[in-house]
Design a protein around this motif. Structure first.
Motif, short mmCIF file in Angstrom:
data_model
loop_
_atom_site.label_atom_id
_atom_site.label_comp_id
_atom_site.label_asym_id
_atom_site.label_seq_id
_atom_site.Cartn_x
_atom_site.Cartn_y
_atom_site.Cartn_z
N GLY A 78 0.85 -1.19 0.00
CA GLY A 78 0.00 0.00 0.00
C GLY A 78 0.89 1.24 0.00
O GLY A 78 1.81 1.34 0.81
N PHE A 152 -3.88 -5.38 7.18
CA PHE A 152 -4.05 -4.76 5.88
C PHE A 152 -4.52 -3.32 6.12
O PHE A 152 -5.56 -3.10 6.75
N ILE A 153 -3.75 -2.36 5.67
CA ILE A 153 -4.03 -0.95 5.96
C ILE A 153 -5.04 -0.42 4.94
O ILE A 153 -4.75 -0.36 3.74
N SER A 196 0.08 -1.44 -5.02
CA SER A 196 -1.17 -2.03 -5.52
C SER A 196 -2.39 -1.22 -5.10
O SER A 196 -3.49 -1.43 -5.62
N ASP A 197 -2.19 -0.30 -4.13
CA ASP A 197 -3.32 0.48 -3.59
C ASP A 197 -2.76 1.61 -2.73
O ASP A 197 -1.56 1.65 -2.47
#
Ligand code: ADE
Length: 235
Positions: A78, A152-153, A196-197
């Motif tokens: 992230g 997962f942030i 990816s994000d």
């Protein structure tokens, strides 16, 4: 010389496993290790599973069984910087376990007992190689602290906390635990991740949509670096 490459998810290392020459496979502690050559360079590649414990078990088994000269953690992350776009690259100068917290006992957030540090430095010459290779490939690449935790942030609040506490540029779930194991074993290590994000509210949809494409970008850079290494070895 043998290079160890660890991803968390299969999609982060599949291409490397598929293109390996003379591959042999060995399962240790539930992790499959692929040993062979890529672009003529002796490599061992594994998908560790997600999270710090899976990554630590994989790194320790890899080091004890294959004695790699260096370990590189690749995959997706992230992005914590405003100027990161999907598929951009983050190279770690140092890693931190952002969820390690004995602050109630007076220690700084992220303090790792035993190593007695918050930031675990990556191998400088390996990180330089990863950064220069990414630049050469022509992607947008930044270097700095990469933060890992069993989380997962996907919220502004959690993202801001990691940026504020450690000045991190990317968040993922394995790099620092691999760095921790490598530091305990005196093995040079580096981390290269593709974004990816944005580690925000959009991440729950962006991650599944872009993880594969981003992972391919991190593999592309590793392949280029292995090719470069093989040319240097021949010289
Ligand atoms: N890996 C990829 N995206 C991530 C995120 N937002 N948080 C933790 N790990 C990640």
């Amino acid at each position: 010389m043998i290079i160890g490459i660890i991803g968390a998810m299969e999609l982060e290392v599949r291409v490397l496993k598929n293109m390996m020459d003379s591959a042999s496979v060995e399962k240790i502690s539930s992790v499959e290790f692929y040993r062979g050559t890529i672009h003529g360079v002796d490599t061992v590649v594994a998908a560790a599973g997600v999270g710090k414990v899976n990554a630590a078990v994989c790194a320790e088994a890899m080091i004890l069984r294959y004695a790699p000269d260096a370990v590189i953690n690749i995959g997706v992350a992230g992005g914590l910087r405003h100027d990161f776009n999907i598929c951009d690259i983050a190279v770690a100068d140092a890693v931190v376990e952002h969820d390690m917290d004995t602050s109630a006992l007076g220690e700084p957030l992220g303090f790792i007992s035993g190593l007695d540090t918050v930031l675990i430095p990556c191998d400088k010459s390996l990180s330089d190689k990863l950064f220069e290779t990414a630049r050469h490939v022509g992607v947008n690449v930044k270097r700095g602290v990469i933060a890992s935790g069993d989380q997962f942030i996907a919220s502004r609040e959690n993202k801001d906390k990691i940026v504020k506490s450690f000045g991190a540029i990317a968040a993922e779930m394995e790099g620092a635990s691999i760095g921790h194991v490598c530091a305990m074993n005196n093995v040079p290590f580096g981390v290269l991740r593709a974004i990816s994000d944005g580690a925000n509210d959009d991440s729950v949809t962006d991650f599944p949509a872009f993880a594969k494409k981003a992972a391919e970008n991190s593999v592309k850079i590793i392949l280029e670096m292995l090719e470069k290494l093989s040319r240097e070895e021949i010289k």
